[in-house]
Design an enzyme around this catalytic site. Sequence first.
Site, PDB file in Angstrom:
ATOM      1  CG  HIS A  37     -39.039  35.225 -33.305  1.00 26.26           C
ATOM      2  ND1 HIS A  37     -39.240  35.086 -32.090  1.00 26.26           N
ATOM      3  CD2 HIS A  37     -38.765  33.999 -33.754  1.00 26.26           C
ATOM      4  CE1 HIS A  37     -39.234  33.717 -31.574  1.00 26.26           C
ATOM      5  NE2 HIS A  37     -39.142  33.061 -32.693  1.00 26.26           N
ATOM      6  CD  GLN A  61     -38.992  22.238 -35.856  1.00 25.22           C
ATOM      7  OE1 GLN A  61     -39.221  22.609 -37.125  1.00 25.22           O
ATOM      8  NE2 GLN A  61     -38.053  22.948 -35.229  1.00 25.22           N
ATOM      9  N   GLY A 147     -32.166  33.097 -38.607  1.00 27.91           N
ATOM     10  CA  GLY A 147     -31.247  33.951 -37.271  1.00 27.91           C
ATOM     11  C   GLY A 147     -29.988  32.770 -37.240  1.00 27.91           C
TER      12      GLY A 147
HETATM   13  P1  AMP Z   1     -37.925  29.685 -33.710  1.00 24.80           P
HETATM   14  O1  AMP Z   1     -39.138  30.412 -33.639  1.00 24.80           O
HETATM   15  O2  AMP Z   1     -37.078  29.574 -32.242  1.00 24.80           O
HETATM   16  O3  AMP Z   1     -38.026  28.527 -34.470  1.00 24.80           O
HETATM   17  O4  AMP Z   1     -36.926  30.727 -34.684  1.00 24.80           O
HETATM   18  C1  AMP Z   1     -37.465  31.451 -35.659  1.00 24.80           C
HETATM   19  C2  AMP Z   1     -36.318  31.986 -36.421  1.00 24.80           C
HETATM   20  O5  AMP Z   1     -35.806  33.194 -35.589  1.00 24.80           O
HETATM   21  C3  AMP Z   1     -35.220  31.109 -36.657  1.00 24.80           C
HETATM   22  O6  AMP Z   1     -34.462  31.429 -38.186  1.00 24.80           O
HETATM   23  C4  AMP Z   1     -34.053  31.428 -35.495  1.00 24.80           C
HETATM   24  O7  AMP Z   1     -32.881  31.315 -35.804  1.00 24.80           O
HETATM   25  C5  AMP Z   1     -34.448  33.036 -35.213  1.00 24.80           C
HETATM   26  N1  AMP Z   1     -33.919  33.296 -34.176  1.00 24.80           N
HETATM   27  C6  AMP Z   1     -34.285  32.791 -32.982  1.00 24.80           C
HETATM   28  N2  AMP Z   1     -33.821  33.347 -31.751  1.00 24.80           N
HETATM   29  C7  AMP Z   1     -33.064  34.328 -32.409  1.00 24.80           C
HETATM   30  C8  AMP Z   1     -32.162  35.214 -31.779  1.00 24.80           C
HETATM   31  N3  AMP Z   1     -31.793  35.282 -30.556  1.00 24.80           N
HETATM   32  N4  AMP Z   1     -31.479  36.181 -32.664  1.00 24.80           N
HETATM   33  C9  AMP Z   1     -31.797  36.031 -34.015  1.00 24.80           C
HETATM   34  N5  AMP Z   1     -32.624  35.015 -34.551  1.00 24.80           N
HETATM   35  C10 AMP Z   1     -33.381  34.256 -33.579  1.00 24.80           C
END
Ligand code: AMP
Length: 297
Positions: A37, A61, A147
């Site tokens: 993040h 979701q 991400g």
């Molecule tokens: P989430 O909180 O899991 O919904 O993720 C929020 C954002 O962070 C999304 O755009 C994810 O793709 C990105 N993200 C989560 N894990 C990673 C990671 N290991 N590397 C890069 N971006 C990430």
Amino acid sequence: MKLVDSIQRMATLSKMVRKEGKTIGFVPTMGYLHDGHMSLVKAAKKHTDFVVMSIFVNPIQFGPSEDFEKYPRDLKRDEELARAAGVDVIFYPSAKDMYPPGYSTYINVERLTDRLCGASRSGHFRGVTTVVAKLFNIVRPDVAYFGQKDAQQAIVIKKMVQDLNMDVEIKVMPIVRESDGLAMSSRNVYLSEDERKSALSIYEALRKAEGMVASGEIDSKKIIRAIKDVISQKASIKIDYVSIVDTKELEDLPEIKSEALIAVAAYVGKTRLIDNVIVRLSPKILPDSEKKPGVRR
Ligand code: AMP
């Protein structure tokens, strides 16, 4: 750093920031922040003037048998990390404000969402695109950061933005990994010590696939077989899918001709993890029809 839970206040704040001529960078998350993040925040800080991070565990979701209730949440910890990283606003609306009684509008990106994760998580992407569209309307970002870890999500969102003429630029940032290679994920906290070790085989398998492509293998069946062989050595892992697809339409590629997304989803114990790599053929093994003079890959 401001903490804003009201949709109205967030929208007003964004309007004021834009009036001052500042650009808004937006990082949508479900919280329980990690370095993945934070890499998005870093990019947003570098390229925009005002960084908004949303923290919202989006109920629509999650499927009925998924982990919405137990999804890790820790706003205090997230607040400290976000403040240290220089986030300007954390926007954390409530589910009842986002989806009040009578809520009835959803966004569905067709085709792209019926494969890969969409095949086993029915309705997931409809929930994602709906919440992201709502957040875009509230925050009005110039640039939004996602991400590569959630490769399909990023592609689906880009498609939604294009199809609905949304005035926002989508940037996709590389996967951030633990030092041993495991892709960072808020869900990694679910893993026991043994599961954490087994989970590493997902990235090992993807590395093996990268190596195969680098040494000239273009037959997707063989690469998928090799990935499955590595992962299946761990008894605690059940593969959901291993797919090799193009990076626009997410169609299966029988052969890797130029660029391909190699994506894996697997249950490690009860925890569903995803990971992927993008491979590009080097010119010397590119079939003649794909070679372009003067283009370096
Ligand atoms: P989430 O909180 O899991 O919904 O993720 C929020 C954002 O962070 C999304 O755009 C994810 O793709 C990105 N993200 C989560 N894990 C990673 C990671 N290991 N590397 C890069 N971006 C990430």
